[in-house]
Design an enzyme around this catalytic site. Structure first.
Site, short mmCIF file in Angstrom:
data_model
loop_
_atom_site.label_atom_id
_atom_site.label_comp_id
_atom_site.label_asym_id
_atom_site.label_seq_id
_atom_site.Cartn_x
_atom_site.Cartn_y
_atom_site.Cartn_z
N SER A 101 0.81 -1.21 0.00
CA SER A 101 0.00 0.00 0.00
C SER A 101 0.85 1.27 0.00
O SER A 101 0.47 2.28 -0.60
CB SER A 101 -0.94 0.00 1.21
OG SER A 101 -0.20 0.00 2.42
N ASP A 112 1.72 0.10 8.32
CA ASP A 112 3.11 -0.33 8.27
C ASP A 112 3.65 -0.17 6.85
O ASP A 112 2.93 0.17 5.91
CB ASP A 112 3.26 -1.78 8.75
CG ASP A 112 2.48 -2.76 7.88
OD1 ASP A 112 1.81 -2.31 6.92
OD2 ASP A 112 2.55 -3.96 8.14
N ASP A 114 5.88 -2.17 3.85
CA ASP A 114 6.48 -3.40 3.33
C ASP A 114 7.71 -3.00 2.53
O ASP A 114 7.62 -2.21 1.58
CB ASP A 114 5.49 -4.14 2.43
CG ASP A 114 4.27 -4.60 3.21
OD1 ASP A 114 4.45 -5.23 4.26
OD2 ASP A 114 3.14 -4.33 2.76
N ASP A 166 8.22 -4.25 7.73
CA ASP A 166 8.56 -5.64 7.44
C ASP A 166 9.58 -5.63 6.30
O ASP A 166 9.30 -5.09 5.23
CB ASP A 166 7.33 -6.44 7.01
CG ASP A 166 6.36 -6.65 8.15
OD1 ASP A 166 6.71 -6.29 9.29
OD2 ASP A 166 5.26 -7.16 7.91
N LYS A 227 -11.00 0.21 -0.81
CA LYS A 227 -10.42 -0.47 0.35
C LYS A 227 -11.18 -0.12 1.62
O LYS A 227 -11.45 -1.00 2.46
CB LYS A 227 -8.94 -0.11 0.49
CG LYS A 227 -8.05 -0.75 -0.56
CD LYS A 227 -6.59 -0.37 -0.39
CE LYS A 227 -6.01 -0.96 0.87
NZ LYS A 227 -4.55 -0.74 0.96
N TYR A 236 -12.46 -7.66 3.81
CA TYR A 236 -11.07 -7.33 3.51
C TYR A 236 -10.17 -8.23 4.35
O TYR A 236 -9.86 -7.92 5.49
CB TYR A 236 -10.80 -5.86 3.83
CG TYR A 236 -9.45 -5.33 3.35
CD1 TYR A 236 -8.27 -5.72 3.96
CD2 TYR A 236 -9.37 -4.43 2.30
CE1 TYR A 236 -7.04 -5.24 3.53
CE2 TYR A 236 -8.15 -3.93 1.86
CZ TYR A 236 -6.99 -4.34 2.48
OH TYR A 236 -5.77 -3.86 2.04
#
Length: 711
Positions: A101, A112, A114, A166, A227, A236
């Site tokens: 995202s 968060d 990625d 992450d 979303k 979702y």
């Protein structure tokens, strides 16, 4: 560059470039009314926190810059330790890429990031999980650092200056990593380890999506709206059988391809128009699949038989193409299609100025939607154990949903993606509990006055699978357990927090769920059937009979990474189940004369003869709900003395519209093979990610949920 590029104009000139595998449906330019509706949509979205403040955005960019510097420093240190010439060390490079995202530019407040660490060929994966991990540990800004090295997609998780990140790892077969490296280059995949290919897949898919949409800003605003709508409507969650972020992004991208000049307000409406009429399981494709001759498995129903049974295929645009919706079941697809239709009806009203955008984002009350629910609770003694246990249980709930929907008496099983903290037990022992709620629709009964429904097999198969997975992955602890129970709509308030049930009485909220020491429920609080599955190695279990798992198998490890990567970095093994990511699509028949994939894919044509027969779940959910209203419940409860558990039936006033359910809580020795019907055995045939069961099955308490439905 860590933050996604922006597109030049929002409404711009007509775009001559051809996007997607078919011609556009409409090239119409936006009207003034469309622009006004788009501005209203933006203002409606703001209170929901879908836009991040500029200050927070700058902080993310700063954190990624620091992380990128750390990576370069670390690679230089590793290069020096491996005797790389000093002249070459300054040019070896290395870089942090982002995906998901954040890379798409649709991240929300507090989301968060990625990230992917890309290194040259002399830096090993072991270096990443040792020396780089140690370097991160030395940073003052880094908190909650943990490595998940054995995950399906290995990852380092951390919180850097209060931003969760992450980090995946990919080692390329290059001497140096240039700053302008384009990860979409298929040649980069040559001679790579399969784990590196999986890690690269997230960035490659995200970058392809951004290059396959006509107007990035219109795409982003539309995706933010879709979303938010999906989350508000409880659909979702990739891991629970709905769609995850990458799948929603690809559906929105396909809509943008079909209406390349439309603004967000129009695109939201067209999204619901297209996918409420889409003829599943025809796949959704953003581009024609390409074969790079790297011998990697791709989604192809002509070659891979299991691909023919995917119910809602959405195929990733980057090689190796995978289905991002491999977890979708008949129930979850039926629920999503119904929501698409409702979304279309609401946006029709909005375009006619009969409703505001806020109506689209009104959250339906899941806890008033069904008459019957199954409540699952996962509990452990410590917070760390509970975190691991919840991740495993959640990753397997889709197996339970799949088993329930194949039950001959069940029409639909709808799991709420939102989990809740479990109520405290009556004893003094500290325990951490998480709860999930599954709505159940029973089939309309014809002919017989009473119908006995036994869900014992479905529940027991699920619990056996989870316990075996935990023991196989060596994460199992003595006090980890799963509790499952049947609860009626009017009794949910006894278990759930106040905030989760906006309407109805809320008695006994502090009492919650009281589980007795011997693995049974105190039915004084909840007179519906319930059961507690204690530790397979616990003392009470040792006194009870051994029960072989009817499922005969257990699931693969690394559920945490599997759920997090949302298919972007999923397995390229078509048999891995939890790793497949892909999408191929055929255009639906819509009002704007959408042709059904006139340009058929050369390698992704589904075989109709191989498809599963139509499921009764395709019936309208409203009709199912009406049928459900004809059912009532009678109550009884019994127990076996072998485990020193006897549950007396609880009597009370019966609601004329909802009689109390029959509930047998049994702890007894049973031969599970004898109790399995042919349909129950067949229900396990499609679990491709289940390894072979150990020869000596683990002893577990035999549980039972039995209902008597009367007309």
């Amino acid at each position: 560059m860590p933050f996604p590029i922006t597109n030049q104009v929002q409404t711009g000139q007509q775009i001559p470039k051809h996007y997607g595998i078919t011609s556009p449906i409409s090239l119409a330019q936006p009207k003034e009314a469309d622009l006004v509706l788009t501005r209203k949509l933006t203002e409606t979205l703001r209170p929901f926190g879908v836009f991040e403040e500029e200050l927070e955005l700058q902080r993310r960019i700063l954190v990624l810059g620091k992380l990128n510097t750390l990576v370069k420093e670390w690679i230089c240190e590793v290069s020096e330790a491996k005797n790389i010439p000093a002249a070459a060390i300054d040019n070896v490079g290395g870089k942090i890429f982002t995906f998901g995202s954040y890379r798409l530019g649709v991240h929300t407040k507090g989301a968060d990031i990625d990230a992917l660490c890309v290194t040259p060929r002399h830096v090993e994966r072991t270096d990443f999980f040792s020396s780089f991990y140690d370097k991160l540990k030395e940073q003052e800004e880094v908190k909650d650092l943990r490595a998940v090295e054995e995950a399906f997609v290995p990852v380092i998780k951390l919180c850097f200056d209060s931003i969760e990140i992450d980090i995946l790892f990919a080692r390329l077969a290059l001497q140096t990593i240039p700053e302008n490296l384009d990860l979409r280059d298929d040649s980069l995949l040559r001679n790579l380890d399969i784990r590196c290919i999986r890690s690269l897949n997230g960035c490659r898919v995200t970058d392809e999506i951004l290059h396959l949409v006509p107007n990035i800003e219109n795409f982003r605003l539309t995706l933010r709206a879709i979303k938010l709508w999906a989350k508000r409507h409880n659909i979702y969650s990739n891991i629970l059988g709905f769609l995850g972020g990458v799948s929603w992004a690809m559906l929105v991208a396909r809509t943008c391809q079909l209406y390349p000049n439309a603004v967000a307000a129009t695109l939201v409406h067209k999204f619901f128009l297209v996918f409420s009429k889409w003829e599943w399981p025809n796949p959704v494709l953003l581009k024609q699949p390409e074969d790079c001759n790297l011998n990697l498995p791709v989604w192809d129903p002509r070659v891979t038989p299991s691909d023919r049974y995917h119910l809602m295929p959405i195929i990733t645009p980057a090689y190796p193409q995978q289905n991002s919706t491999y977890n979708v079941s008949a129930s979850t697809r039926a629920i999503m299609v119904e929501e698409f239709k409702r979304g279309l009806a609401i946006t029709d009203e909005i375009l006619l100025n009969k409703a505001d955008w806020s109506k689209l984002f009104e959250a339906p009350n899941f806890f008033q939607k069904y008459k019957h629910y199954i409540v699952l609770l996962a509990s452990a003694q410590t917070e760390k154990q509970h975190l691991e246990w919840v991740g495993l249980v959640e990753s397997k709930i889709r197996i339970l949903v799949g088993s329930l929907e194949k039950n001959e008496f069940i029409t639909l099983a709808h799991v709420n993606p939102q989990s809740f903290p479990g109520a405290k037990e009556g004893n003094d022992k500290e325990e951490f509990t998480t709860m999930w709620v599954i709505g159940i629709v029973f089939k309309k009964m014809e002919g017989s006055e009473n119908l006995n429904v036994d869900l014992t097999f479905d529940i027991q198969s699920f619990t056996d699978t989870v316990y075996r997975q935990a023991i196989t992955s060596k994460m199992f602890e003595q006090d980890m357990k799963i509790t499952a129970m049947h609860v009626k709509r009017k009794q949910l308030h006894q278990l759930l927090p106040k905030v989760s049930i906006p309407r109805g009485k809320r008695k006994h909220l502090s009492d919650g769920l009281r589980v007795m020491n011997e693995g049974s429920l105190d039915l004084s609080v909840d007179s519906d059937n319930s059961m507690s599955v204690p530790s397979p190695t616990g003392a009470s279990t040792a006194r009870c009979a051994r029960a072989a798992s009817p499922q005969g198998s257990t699931m693969s490890a690394a559920s945490e990474s599997q759920g997090k990567t949302d298919g972007l970095s999923g397995s390229t093994d078509p048999g891995a189940g939890d790793g497949n990511v892909g999408t191929a699509s055929k255009k639906p028949k819509v009002d704007d004369s959408v042709e059904q994939n006139p340009q058929s894919s050369p390698c992704l044509s589904a075989e109709p003869a191989e498809e599963k027969p139509d499921s009764p779940l395709e019936n309208k959910m409203s009709e199912e709900a009406k049928a459900e209203d004809h059912s009532a419940l009678e109550e009884e409860s019994s127990g076996e003395a072998n485990c020193h558990v006897a549950v007396d039936p609880v009597t009370g006033e019966t609601d004329p519209s909802e009689a109390e359910p029959t509930m047998d809580t049994e702890v007894t020795e049973m031969n599970t093979e004898e109790m399995m019907t042919p349909s129950q055995k067949a229900a396990n045939a499609d679990l491709s990610d289940v390894p072979i069961l150990p020869s000596n099955p683990i002893p577990v308490v035999k549980n039972s949920i039995k209902l008597r439905l009367s007309r």
